[in-house]
Design a protein around this motif. Sequence first.
Motif, PDB file in Angstrom:
ATOM      1  N   VAL A  55       0.764  -1.211  -0.012  1.00  0.00           N
ATOM      2  CA  VAL A  55       0.193   0.030  -0.068  1.00  0.00           C
ATOM      3  C   VAL A  55       0.863   1.303  -0.029  1.00  0.00           C
ATOM      4  O   VAL A  55       0.642   2.415  -0.690  1.00  0.00           O
ATOM      5  N   TRP A  56       2.138   1.321   0.708  1.00  0.00           N
ATOM      6  CA  TRP A  56       3.097   2.257   0.523  1.00  0.00           C
ATOM      7  C   TRP A  56       3.252   2.828  -0.743  1.00  0.00           C
ATOM      8  O   TRP A  56       3.168   3.902  -1.131  1.00  0.00           O
ATOM      9  N   TYR A  57       3.645   1.856  -1.656  1.00  0.00           N
ATOM     10  CA  TYR A  57       3.986   2.101  -2.980  1.00  0.00           C
ATOM     11  C   TYR A  57       2.880   2.944  -3.831  1.00  0.00           C
ATOM     12  O   TYR A  57       2.925   3.672  -4.492  1.00  0.00           O
ATOM     13  N   GLN A  58       1.651   2.315  -3.568  1.00  0.00           N
ATOM     14  CA  GLN A  58       0.510   2.630  -4.077  1.00  0.00           C
ATOM     15  C   GLN A  58       0.140   4.074  -3.749  1.00  0.00           C
ATOM     16  O   GLN A  58      -0.124   4.874  -4.517  1.00  0.00           O
ATOM     17  N   ARG A  59       0.242   4.408  -2.638  1.00  0.00           N
ATOM     18  CA  ARG A  59       0.049   5.893  -2.115  1.00  0.00           C
ATOM     19  C   ARG A  59       1.099   6.760  -2.615  1.00  0.00           C
ATOM     20  O   ARG A  59       0.775   8.032  -3.044  1.00  0.00           O
ATOM     21  N   VAL A  60       2.120   6.411  -2.743  1.00  0.00           N
ATOM     22  CA  VAL A  60       3.099   7.200  -3.426  1.00  0.00           C
ATOM     23  C   VAL A  60       3.141   7.501  -4.853  1.00  0.00           C
ATOM     24  O   VAL A  60       3.060   8.644  -5.143  1.00  0.00           O
ATOM     25  N   TYR A  61       2.632   6.201  -5.526  1.00  0.00           N
ATOM     26  CA  TYR A  61       2.586   6.574  -6.812  1.00  0.00           C
ATOM     27  C   TYR A  61       1.289   7.461  -7.276  1.00  0.00           C
ATOM     28  O   TYR A  61       1.159   8.269  -8.079  1.00  0.00           O
ATOM     29  N   LYS A  62       0.062   7.193  -6.450  1.00  0.00           N
ATOM     30  CA  LYS A  62      -0.878   8.027  -6.412  1.00  0.00           C
ATOM     31  C   LYS A  62      -0.788   9.426  -6.534  1.00  0.00           C
ATOM     32  O   LYS A  62      -1.508  10.273  -6.721  1.00  0.00           O
ATOM     33  N   SER A  63       0.077   9.799  -5.430  1.00  0.00           N
ATOM     34  CA  SER A  63       0.387  11.167  -5.263  1.00  0.00           C
ATOM     35  C   SER A  63       1.219  11.814  -6.208  1.00  0.00           C
ATOM     36  O   SER A  63       1.077  13.129  -6.200  1.00  0.00           O
ATOM     37  N   LEU A  64       1.808  11.167  -6.860  1.00  0.00           N
ATOM     38  CA  LEU A  64       3.124  11.550  -7.755  1.00  0.00           C
ATOM     39  C   LEU A  64       2.633  11.507  -9.342  1.00  0.00           C
ATOM     40  O   LEU A  64       2.773  12.559 -10.031  1.00  0.00           O
ATOM     41  N   CYS A  65       1.648  10.415  -9.789  1.00  0.00           N
ATOM     42  CA  CYS A  65       1.258  10.408 -11.080  1.00  0.00           C
ATOM     43  C   CYS A  65      -0.109  10.920 -11.298  1.00  0.00           C
ATOM     44  O   CYS A  65      -0.856  10.920 -10.858  1.00  0.00           O
ATOM     45  N   PRO A  66      -0.234  11.419 -12.473  1.00  0.00           N
ATOM     46  CA  PRO A  66      -1.556  11.850 -13.188  1.00  0.00           C
ATOM     47  C   PRO A  66      -2.298  10.592 -13.246  1.00  0.00           C
ATOM     48  O   PRO A  66      -1.940   9.592 -13.499  1.00  0.00           O
ATOM     49  N   VAL A  67      -3.460  10.916 -12.977  1.00  0.00           N
ATOM     50  CA  VAL A  67      -4.473   9.913 -13.087  1.00  0.00           C
ATOM     51  C   VAL A  67      -4.621   9.291 -14.502  1.00  0.00           C
ATOM     52  O   VAL A  67      -4.884   7.948 -14.537  1.00  0.00           O
ATOM     53  N   SER A  68      -4.398  10.171 -15.649  1.00  0.00           N
ATOM     54  CA  SER A  68      -4.538   9.596 -16.880  1.00  0.00           C
ATOM     55  C   SER A  68      -3.487   8.414 -17.280  1.00  0.00           C
ATOM     56  O   SER A  68      -3.605   7.669 -17.937  1.00  0.00           O
ATOM     57  N   TRP A  69      -2.156   8.758 -16.711  1.00  0.00           N
ATOM     58  CA  TRP A  69      -1.135   7.711 -16.776  1.00  0.00           C
ATOM     59  C   TRP A  69      -1.277   6.513 -16.095  1.00  0.00           C
ATOM     60  O   TRP A  69      -1.309   5.621 -16.729  1.00  0.00           O
ATOM     61  N   VAL A  70      -1.800   6.547 -14.925  1.00  0.00           N
ATOM     62  CA  VAL A  70      -2.292   5.366 -14.151  1.00  0.00           C
ATOM     63  C   VAL A  70      -3.299   4.532 -15.035  1.00  0.00           C
ATOM     64  O   VAL A  70      -3.186   3.244 -15.099  1.00  0.00           O
ATOM     65  N   ALA A  71      -4.311   5.229 -15.233  1.00  0.00           N
ATOM     66  CA  ALA A  71      -5.580   4.654 -16.069  1.00  0.00           C
ATOM     67  C   ALA A  71      -4.859   3.980 -17.468  1.00  0.00           C
ATOM     68  O   ALA A  71      -5.260   2.792 -17.559  1.00  0.00           O
ATOM     69  N   LYS A  72      -3.860   4.888 -17.936  1.00  0.00           N
ATOM     70  CA  LYS A  72      -3.370   3.936 -19.283  1.00  0.00           C
ATOM     71  C   LYS A  72      -2.553   3.000 -19.066  1.00  0.00           C
ATOM     72  O   LYS A  72      -2.461   1.784 -19.612  1.00  0.00           O
ATOM     73  N   TRP A  73      -1.666   2.863 -17.835  1.00  0.00           N
ATOM     74  CA  TRP A  73      -0.819   1.848 -17.664  1.00  0.00           C
ATOM     75  C   TRP A  73      -1.721   0.631 -17.017  1.00  0.00           C
ATOM     76  O   TRP A  73      -1.529  -0.633 -17.548  1.00  0.00           O
ATOM     77  N   ASP A  74      -2.718   0.884 -16.455  1.00  0.00           N
ATOM     78  CA  ASP A  74      -3.531  -0.269 -16.150  1.00  0.00           C
ATOM     79  C   ASP A  74      -4.470  -0.847 -17.264  1.00  0.00           C
ATOM     80  O   ASP A  74      -4.537  -2.007 -17.133  1.00  0.00           O
ATOM     81  N   GLU A  75      -4.751  -0.131 -18.129  1.00  0.00           N
ATOM     82  CA  GLU A  75      -5.289  -0.828 -19.409  1.00  0.00           C
ATOM     83  C   GLU A  75      -4.222  -1.604 -20.130  1.00  0.00           C
ATOM     84  O   GLU A  75      -4.470  -2.672 -20.539  1.00  0.00           O
ATOM     85  N   GLN A  76      -2.954  -0.882 -20.276  1.00  0.00           N
ATOM     86  CA  GLN A  76      -1.819  -1.710 -21.027  1.00  0.00           C
ATOM     87  C   GLN A  76      -1.707  -3.028 -20.123  1.00  0.00           C
ATOM     88  O   GLN A  76      -1.339  -3.822 -20.705  1.00  0.00           O
ATOM     89  N   ILE A  77      -1.506  -2.944 -18.720  1.00  0.00           N
ATOM     90  CA  ILE A  77      -1.336  -4.444 -18.191  1.00  0.00           C
ATOM     91  C   ILE A  77      -2.489  -5.280 -18.320  1.00  0.00           C
ATOM     92  O   ILE A  77      -2.113  -6.693 -18.423  1.00  0.00           O
ATOM     93  N   GLU A  78      -3.687  -4.849 -18.352  1.00  0.00           N
ATOM     94  CA  GLU A  78      -4.784  -5.640 -18.761  1.00  0.00           C
ATOM     95  C   GLU A  78      -4.775  -6.338 -20.108  1.00  0.00           C
ATOM     96  O   GLU A  78      -4.924  -7.596 -20.274  1.00  0.00           O
ATOM     97  N   THR A  79      -4.307  -5.612 -21.154  1.00  0.00           N
ATOM     98  CA  THR A  79      -4.228  -5.927 -22.549  1.00  0.00           C
ATOM     99  C   THR A  79      -2.861  -6.831 -22.894  1.00  0.00           C
ATOM    100  O   THR A  79      -2.586  -7.382 -23.937  1.00  0.00           O
TER     101      THR A  79
END
Length: 86
Positions: A55-79
């Motif tokens: 959860v530590w890593y998740q909180r750090v990346y959520k505070s640093l990364c734009p939401v659009s990047w995370v959404a794109k990366w999540d989509e890329q992981i799924e595909t």
Amino acid sequence: MSDTVEDKLKNYRTAPFDARFPNTNQTRNCFQNYLDFHRCNKALSAKDQDVSPCVWYQRVYKSLCPVSWVAKWDEQIETGSFPGKI
């Protein structure tokens, strides 16, 4: 100063300074914490252990990364087209 992971998570406000990324541009820090979160989840899940330390890593990346990047990366992981090694 808090020593346990639980205390650090409870007192978390924003991403702390990381000496690996001393410059103002925090893009690499964002991406590295995103990778670390998913690697942590994968490693601990494979061993049937508690994934709460991740959860530590998740909180750090959520505070640093734009939401659009995370959404794109999540989509890329799924595909299966994510460029990082998880």
